[in-house]
Design a protein around this motif. Structure first.
Motif, mmCIF file in Angstrom:
data_model
loop_
_atom_site.group_PDB
_atom_site.id
_atom_site.type_symbol
_atom_site.label_atom_id
_atom_site.label_comp_id
_atom_site.label_asym_id
_atom_site.label_seq_id
_atom_site.Cartn_x
_atom_site.Cartn_y
_atom_site.Cartn_z
ATOM 1 N N VAL A 106 58.399 26.752 -40.267
ATOM 2 C CA VAL A 106 59.527 26.902 -40.335
ATOM 3 C C VAL A 106 59.954 26.841 -41.849
ATOM 4 C CG1 VAL A 106 61.715 26.080 -40.011
ATOM 5 C CG2 VAL A 106 60.217 26.168 -38.055
ATOM 6 N N CYS A 107 59.378 25.771 -42.441
ATOM 7 C CA CYS A 107 59.689 25.699 -43.936
ATOM 8 C C CYS A 107 59.022 26.802 -44.742
ATOM 9 C CB CYS A 107 58.891 24.561 -44.529
ATOM 10 S SG CYS A 107 59.718 22.863 -43.868
ATOM 11 N N ALA A 108 57.909 27.452 -44.377
ATOM 12 C CA ALA A 108 57.479 28.651 -45.069
ATOM 13 C C ALA A 108 58.247 29.670 -44.793
ATOM 14 C CB ALA A 108 55.918 28.896 -44.661
ATOM 15 N N GLY A 109 58.910 29.979 -43.575
ATOM 16 C CA GLY A 109 59.920 31.160 -43.213
ATOM 17 C C GLY A 109 61.042 30.966 -44.110
ATOM 18 N N LEU A 110 61.560 29.912 -44.303
ATOM 19 C CA LEU A 110 62.649 29.782 -45.091
ATOM 20 C C LEU A 110 62.388 29.804 -46.542
ATOM 21 C CD1 LEU A 110 65.550 28.647 -45.210
ATOM 22 C CD2 LEU A 110 64.911 26.241 -45.646
ATOM 23 N N ARG A 111 61.098 29.270 -46.994
ATOM 24 C CA ARG A 111 60.801 29.670 -48.358
ATOM 25 C C ARG A 111 60.878 31.296 -48.630
ATOM 26 N NH1 ARG A 111 54.747 29.032 -48.663
ATOM 27 N NH2 ARG A 111 54.885 31.141 -47.613
ATOM 28 N N ASP A 112 60.262 31.922 -47.883
ATOM 29 C CA ASP A 112 60.046 33.381 -48.099
ATOM 30 C C ASP A 112 61.255 33.934 -48.038
ATOM 31 O OD1 ASP A 112 57.409 32.980 -48.220
ATOM 32 O OD2 ASP A 112 56.837 33.660 -45.970
ATOM 33 N N GLN A 113 62.099 33.544 -47.064
ATOM 34 C CA GLN A 113 63.751 34.311 -47.158
ATOM 35 C C GLN A 113 64.397 34.145 -48.665
ATOM 36 O OE1 GLN A 113 65.301 36.102 -44.999
ATOM 37 N NE2 GLN A 113 63.270 36.158 -43.938
ATOM 38 N N TYR A 114 64.126 32.649 -49.191
ATOM 39 C CA TYR A 114 64.648 32.504 -50.656
ATOM 40 C C TYR A 114 64.058 33.319 -51.560
ATOM 41 C CZ TYR A 114 67.152 28.243 -48.777
ATOM 42 O OH TYR A 114 67.825 26.931 -48.266
ATOM 43 N N LEU A 115 62.811 33.784 -51.364
ATOM 44 C CA LEU A 115 62.214 34.200 -52.581
ATOM 45 C C LEU A 115 62.598 35.817 -52.512
ATOM 46 C CD1 LEU A 115 58.405 32.683 -52.413
ATOM 47 C CD2 LEU A 115 60.514 32.086 -53.997
ATOM 48 N N ARG A 116 63.297 36.388 -51.536
ATOM 49 C CA ARG A 116 63.530 37.796 -51.532
ATOM 50 C C ARG A 116 64.703 37.918 -52.409
ATOM 51 N NH1 ARG A 116 65.617 38.622 -45.707
ATOM 52 N NH2 ARG A 116 66.147 40.749 -46.719
ATOM 53 N N TYR A 117 65.535 36.876 -52.642
ATOM 54 C CA TYR A 117 66.617 37.047 -53.584
ATOM 55 C C TYR A 117 66.601 36.141 -54.768
ATOM 56 C CZ TYR A 117 68.341 39.655 -49.546
ATOM 57 O OH TYR A 117 68.493 40.493 -48.575
ATOM 58 N N PRO A 118 66.330 36.501 -56.068
ATOM 59 C CA PRO A 118 66.105 35.622 -57.101
ATOM 60 C C PRO A 118 66.993 34.684 -57.320
ATOM 61 C CG PRO A 118 65.914 37.893 -57.698
ATOM 62 C CD PRO A 118 66.309 37.900 -56.419
ATOM 63 N N GLY A 119 66.587 33.238 -57.207
ATOM 64 C CA GLY A 119 67.283 32.103 -57.471
ATOM 65 C C GLY A 119 68.236 31.748 -56.403
ATOM 66 N N ILE A 120 68.381 32.384 -55.162
ATOM 67 C CA ILE A 120 69.235 32.180 -54.419
ATOM 68 C C ILE A 120 69.282 30.755 -53.758
ATOM 69 C CG2 ILE A 120 67.898 32.902 -52.282
ATOM 70 C CD1 ILE A 120 71.639 33.740 -52.772
ATOM 71 N N SER A 121 68.252 30.065 -53.766
ATOM 72 C CA SER A 121 67.987 28.666 -53.117
ATOM 73 C C SER A 121 68.783 27.714 -53.964
ATOM 74 C CB SER A 121 66.405 28.203 -53.052
ATOM 75 O OG SER A 121 66.029 28.109 -54.338
ATOM 76 N N ALA A 122 69.406 28.334 -55.207
ATOM 77 C CA ALA A 122 70.552 27.254 -55.854
ATOM 78 C C ALA A 122 71.519 27.237 -54.898
ATOM 79 C CB ALA A 122 70.595 27.810 -57.304
ATOM 80 N N ALA A 123 72.073 28.180 -54.026
ATOM 81 C CA ALA A 123 73.140 28.102 -53.244
ATOM 82 C C ALA A 123 72.845 26.776 -52.343
ATOM 83 C CB ALA A 123 73.097 29.560 -52.754
ATOM 84 N N ALA A 124 71.875 26.321 -52.170
ATOM 85 C CA ALA A 124 71.679 25.442 -51.093
ATOM 86 C C ALA A 124 72.131 24.067 -51.751
ATOM 87 C CB ALA A 124 70.285 25.322 -50.527
ATOM 88 N N PHE A 125 71.966 23.828 -53.184
ATOM 89 C CA PHE A 125 72.332 22.586 -53.823
ATOM 90 C C PHE A 125 73.783 22.417 -53.940
ATOM 91 C CE2 PHE A 125 68.253 23.602 -55.404
ATOM 92 C CZ PHE A 125 67.551 22.686 -54.776
ATOM 93 N N THR A 126 74.634 23.449 -53.619
ATOM 94 C CA THR A 126 76.159 23.553 -53.925
ATOM 95 C C THR A 126 77.036 22.407 -53.039
ATOM 96 O OG1 THR A 126 76.645 25.363 -52.857
ATOM 97 C CG2 THR A 126 75.927 25.510 -55.212
ATOM 98 N N ALA A 127 76.674 22.426 -51.864
ATOM 99 C CA ALA A 127 77.432 21.720 -50.839
ATOM 100 C C ALA A 127 76.911 21.361 -49.513
ATOM 101 C CB ALA A 127 78.708 22.431 -50.581
ATOM 102 N N ALA A 128 77.303 20.406 -48.829
ATOM 103 C CA ALA A 128 76.649 20.261 -47.518
ATOM 104 C C ALA A 128 76.837 21.317 -46.583
ATOM 105 C CB ALA A 128 77.342 19.103 -46.813
ATOM 106 N N PRO A 129 75.909 21.770 -45.895
ATOM 107 C CA PRO A 129 75.812 22.870 -45.170
ATOM 108 C C PRO A 129 76.820 22.928 -44.004
ATOM 109 C CG PRO A 129 73.786 21.756 -44.444
ATOM 110 C CD PRO A 129 74.396 20.967 -45.716
ATOM 111 N N GLN A 130 77.514 24.082 -43.924
ATOM 112 C CA GLN A 130 78.705 24.241 -42.603
ATOM 113 C C GLN A 130 78.212 25.266 -41.764
ATOM 114 O OE1 GLN A 130 81.324 22.260 -42.673
ATOM 115 N NE2 GLN A 130 80.714 21.089 -44.196
ATOM 116 N N SER A 131 77.583 26.157 -42.372
ATOM 117 C CA SER A 131 77.049 27.454 -41.593
ATOM 118 C C SER A 131 76.447 26.817 -40.338
ATOM 119 C CB SER A 131 76.282 28.377 -42.356
ATOM 120 O OG SER A 131 75.812 29.279 -41.204
ATOM 121 N N LEU A 132 76.601 27.512 -39.066
ATOM 122 C CA LEU A 132 75.809 27.237 -37.874
ATOM 123 C C LEU A 132 74.341 27.690 -37.916
ATOM 124 C CD1 LEU A 132 78.355 28.095 -35.044
ATOM 125 C CD2 LEU A 132 77.886 25.980 -36.082
ATOM 126 N N GLU A 133 74.270 28.671 -38.737
ATOM 127 C CA GLU A 133 72.759 29.151 -39.103
ATOM 128 C C GLU A 133 71.944 28.369 -39.722
ATOM 129 O OE1 GLU A 133 71.435 31.556 -37.204
ATOM 130 O OE2 GLU A 133 73.071 32.635 -36.414
#
Length: 238
Positions: A106-133
């Motif tokens: 699961v962690c590797a799958g999330l990593r691979d999704q992040y790596l599709r879009y340059p730097g997108i994982s920075a968005a994960a640091f901005t706020a506590a998650p609200q999205s159901l997904e």
């Protein structure tokens, strides 16, 4: 016989309709999905650092105020972006025997999704998650650890640490790749890096010089796997 000849008025109307200038294509209505699609397009082309609500509005041919009727803030947009990526990560049915491999997958799958879009994982640091997904991934990892007999508090903190590491690792890879593309220079290979470390003054850096190969070792995502396994090794299980 029935007269099938069109009336003069109907004929004139048909001709007028053909001669009329074509109306401009109607713009697709604005929606959260269109905003998210546009945001991903910007990140893919220019990197996450280029993403702003104003930039999205320009791409969609509207004003920033129009976006806020569908996405209330940049923080919410970030959460929606991460949520869509999380939706692409499959979750297994928890298994007592396969819990570690499942957690890592699961962690590797999330990593691979992040790596599709340059730097997108920075968005994960901005706020506590609200999205159901996004919460779906947390729920899936929690189910895996609980099935393995991990205490709830240990499981919760392990998931938090794993999310932070996956996000940071993905961000580092993306930033390094973007720098290489920007500067037009490939990254130094590990052999070159090891050689540079061995050139350090041995009296000041005896351990670094002696273990330069170990310090620069690892291919692909080996270090990623090592770190997460180290995290899981510390869990107390019955």
């Amino acid at each position: 016989m029935t007269d099938r000849t069109p009336s003069r008025d109907r004929w004139a109307a048909d001709i007028a309709r053909l001669d009329a200038p074509a109306s401009p294509a109607r713009k697709a209505p604005l929606s959260a999905e269109r905003i998210i699609d546009a945001a991903f397009g910007i990140v893919e082309a220019e990197g996450y650092e280029a993403l702003t609500m104003r930039r999205v509005a320009v791409l969609l041919g509207t004003g920033p105020a129009s976006l806020y009727a569908h996405v209330r803030s940049k923080a919410e947009l970030d959460d929606l972006l991460i949520g869509r990526l999380c939706a692409e990560v499959p979750l297994p049915t928890p298994s007592v025997d396969q819990w570690r491999a499942q957690f890592l997958a699961v962690c590797a799958g999330l990593r691979d999704q992040y790596l599709r879009y340059p730097g997108i994982s920075a968005a994960a640091f901005t706020a506590a998650p609200q999205s159901l997904e996004t919460m779906r991934i947390s729920e899936g990892l929690l189910a895996i650890l609980l099935a393995a007999g991990v205490a709830p508090l240990d499981a919760a903190w392990t998931i938090d640490a794993a999310f932070l590491y996956v996000s940071a690792y993905s961000l580092e890879v993306a930033l390094r790749t973007r720098a290489e593309e920007r500067d037009g220079e490939p990254s130094r290979d590990r052999g070159e890096l090891a050689e540079r470390l061995r050139m350090l003054p041995a009296e000041r850096f005896p351990n670094t010089v002696a273990h330069a190969d170990e310090l620069t070792s690892g291919r692909g995502h080996e270090r990623f796997d090592f770190t997460l396994n180290l995290l899981l090794d510390g869990l107390r299980r019955p």
